[in-house]
Structures are given as structure tokens and as C-alpha cells.
Design a protein around this motif. Sequence first.
Motif, mmCIF file in Angstrom:
data_model
loop_
_atom_site.group_PDB
_atom_site.id
_atom_site.type_symbol
_atom_site.label_atom_id
_atom_site.label_comp_id
_atom_site.label_asym_id
_atom_site.label_seq_id
_atom_site.Cartn_x
_atom_site.Cartn_y
_atom_site.Cartn_z
ATOM 1 N N ILE A 207 0.834 -1.201 0.000
ATOM 2 C CA ILE A 207 0.000 0.000 0.000
ATOM 3 C C ILE A 207 0.871 1.254 0.000
ATOM 4 O O ILE A 207 0.604 2.219 -0.734
ATOM 5 N N LEU A 208 1.922 1.225 0.814
ATOM 6 C CA LEU A 208 2.830 2.370 0.870
ATOM 7 C C LEU A 208 3.483 2.623 -0.489
ATOM 8 O O LEU A 208 3.573 3.772 -0.954
ATOM 9 N N GLU A 209 3.931 1.548 -1.139
ATOM 10 C CA GLU A 209 4.558 1.679 -2.451
ATOM 11 C C GLU A 209 3.577 2.239 -3.476
ATOM 12 O O GLU A 209 3.933 3.087 -4.306
ATOM 13 N N SER A 210 2.335 1.785 -3.423
ATOM 14 C CA SER A 210 1.324 2.253 -4.365
ATOM 15 C C SER A 210 1.062 3.745 -4.202
ATOM 16 O O SER A 210 1.011 4.496 -5.187
ATOM 17 N N VAL A 211 0.922 4.190 -2.966
ATOM 18 C CA VAL A 211 0.670 5.608 -2.706
ATOM 19 C C VAL A 211 1.885 6.447 -3.082
ATOM 20 O O VAL A 211 1.759 7.529 -3.674
ATOM 21 N N SER A 214 1.998 6.796 -6.872
ATOM 22 C CA SER A 214 0.895 7.599 -7.392
ATOM 23 C C SER A 214 1.110 9.086 -7.120
ATOM 24 O O SER A 214 0.782 9.936 -7.957
ATOM 25 N N LEU A 215 1.651 9.414 -5.971
ATOM 26 C CA LEU A 215 1.840 10.812 -5.592
ATOM 27 C C LEU A 215 3.202 11.359 -5.993
ATOM 28 O O LEU A 215 3.443 12.561 -5.900
ATOM 29 N N HIS A 216 4.120 10.437 -6.413
ATOM 30 C CA HIS A 216 5.488 10.839 -6.773
ATOM 31 C C HIS A 216 6.171 11.534 -5.588
ATOM 32 O O HIS A 216 6.731 12.625 -5.719
ATOM 33 N N VAL A 217 6.095 10.880 -4.432
ATOM 34 C CA VAL A 217 6.700 11.435 -3.217
ATOM 35 C C VAL A 217 7.596 10.362 -2.587
ATOM 36 O O VAL A 217 7.670 9.225 -3.074
ATOM 37 N N ASP A 218 8.267 10.742 -1.506
ATOM 38 C CA ASP A 218 9.130 9.786 -0.819
ATOM 39 C C ASP A 218 8.312 8.938 0.164
ATOM 40 O O ASP A 218 7.122 9.170 0.374
ATOM 41 N N ASP A 219 8.975 7.945 0.768
ATOM 42 C CA ASP A 219 8.284 7.030 1.683
ATOM 43 C C ASP A 219 7.696 7.762 2.889
ATOM 44 O O ASP A 219 6.586 7.448 3.339
ATOM 45 N N GLY A 220 8.451 8.712 3.437
ATOM 46 C CA GLY A 220 7.988 9.428 4.621
ATOM 47 C C GLY A 220 6.708 10.195 4.366
ATOM 48 O O GLY A 220 5.773 10.168 5.192
ATOM 49 N N THR A 221 6.638 10.882 3.206
ATOM 50 C CA THR A 221 5.427 11.645 2.877
ATOM 51 C C THR A 221 4.247 10.713 2.645
ATOM 52 O O THR A 221 3.122 10.964 3.107
#
Length: 253
Positions: A207-211, A214-221
Amino acid sequence: MASHGEHGAAGGPDASSPGDPRSPEPDPAAGSNSMDARLPADLLRAVLQRLPPIDVARSACVCRAWRAVASDRAVLEAAFCAPWGVRRVVGEPATGAFWRTASLGRFALSHAVRRGDTVPGVALKYSVQVTDIKRFNNMMSDHGIHSRERLLIPISNPEILLGSACYIEMDHNAKREVAVFYPEGRPGGKTESLANIVSMERRSRRILESVRRSLHVDDGTAAYYLSVSEGDPRAAMMEYSEDLRWEQQRAGR
């Protein structure tokens, strides 16, 4: 000459007689077991159960018989529970090293997260520090509470453990193994299996990877927006879009 030889043989310093027997040579094998030979197993068990866990571990190095008693589950549990008056500890730890330290950090109180809970509110309820809850539960921010079903609360008052039953559990969010106390009773009565823990961790990672993609952000965001949306990927992306739109509007002023 003959009589002199006989006198030398009989009266010399190396002579031995039935009236003056030599002292027996010590038996190394007997010496190694003399300690446990003098101390019955039941008495040894009673003594070890009253020692601190670290001393129980040291006693296992004395001899084979002591090691057998010091490694007994009942002895380990009794030494672990005694400092805090815990009635019993249920379950088996991942390694024997769990029993060697009976500090309060080995215990935790389980708090079921409910809608509207906040980390400061939970900390106030149990009289602990917000930073202690976050550190104990491996949380980077207060928003992490929204993706949890429960929080492990550090024990601030040891008296709540008196006469209690605690359950050895590996918490996959906190990433620590502790003896958990349930003030309202343990729901279900079952500990999560390792397979379930691994499955949940893989699902959360997907789920984290998918988000993140999709948002083109880093893991923390991505993790932050998942936490504020209670783990819902669609809600996380909508929340991010609203924040991004607000920032763009503000920058255009």
C-alpha cells in the motif's frame, strides 16, 4: 648391613604403615558434582526462583545439574515475575534472552485505539510521556495512531502489575517483544502468528509503495498521508491533492 637396610626401608620418609594411611587423592569428577550432590534439586529450584534473572543465567554455568534446573521454564518465569509481583506470564519468547532482564521495559499495557484517540490524550490517561509512547511503538509522529489498532503503553506504575497475567507477544508495529498486560482482559486469547505478522507487513508495504508512486513522493510523505487517512489509500491521495492545491493557491497570491 641387612638390618640397616631393613631399618631404612621401614623407617624412611617414604615408608607407609597401616596405622598412618595416606590421604586419598581428590577425584576431579567427584569435585565437579559435589555442589549439586549436597543440594537437592527441589531446594536448588526454590533458591534459584528467588534470584534475579541475570543470576539465574549465571548459575546455569556452575555445572550440568544446575543448568538443567536454571533452564526450567518455571524457574525462568518465577525469577522474571518476582520483582513486579506478576502472577504468571503466558507464552514462549522467540529466544531465551527474553528472560534475562526483568526491567519494566519488558512489560507493556495494551490500549485498544478508538475513534477520536490522540497520542497526547492516551499519554494523559496513563500518566506517561508522549515521547515514551511514540518511542515504544516505533511511531515517527502523532498521526501514526490512526493506522494502529492498539498502542503499547510503557508501565509507569509497577503496582498495576501486581497479581496480573501477562502475555508474551511480538508487536509487528512496535517491532518489539514484550509481556503485555490487558487491563480489560485479553481479546480473543490468541497471539498473532508469525505468518500473519509477515502478511500484514507485506500488505502495508504494498500500500505504501502504491501511494508513493501515485503521488510521486518519498516514503515518509506517503506514510504520513496514509496515517492521517487511517490507512485508506484513496483518502490519502485526496488529502495530498487538497494540500497541494492549497499550497498552489497560496503561492499564486
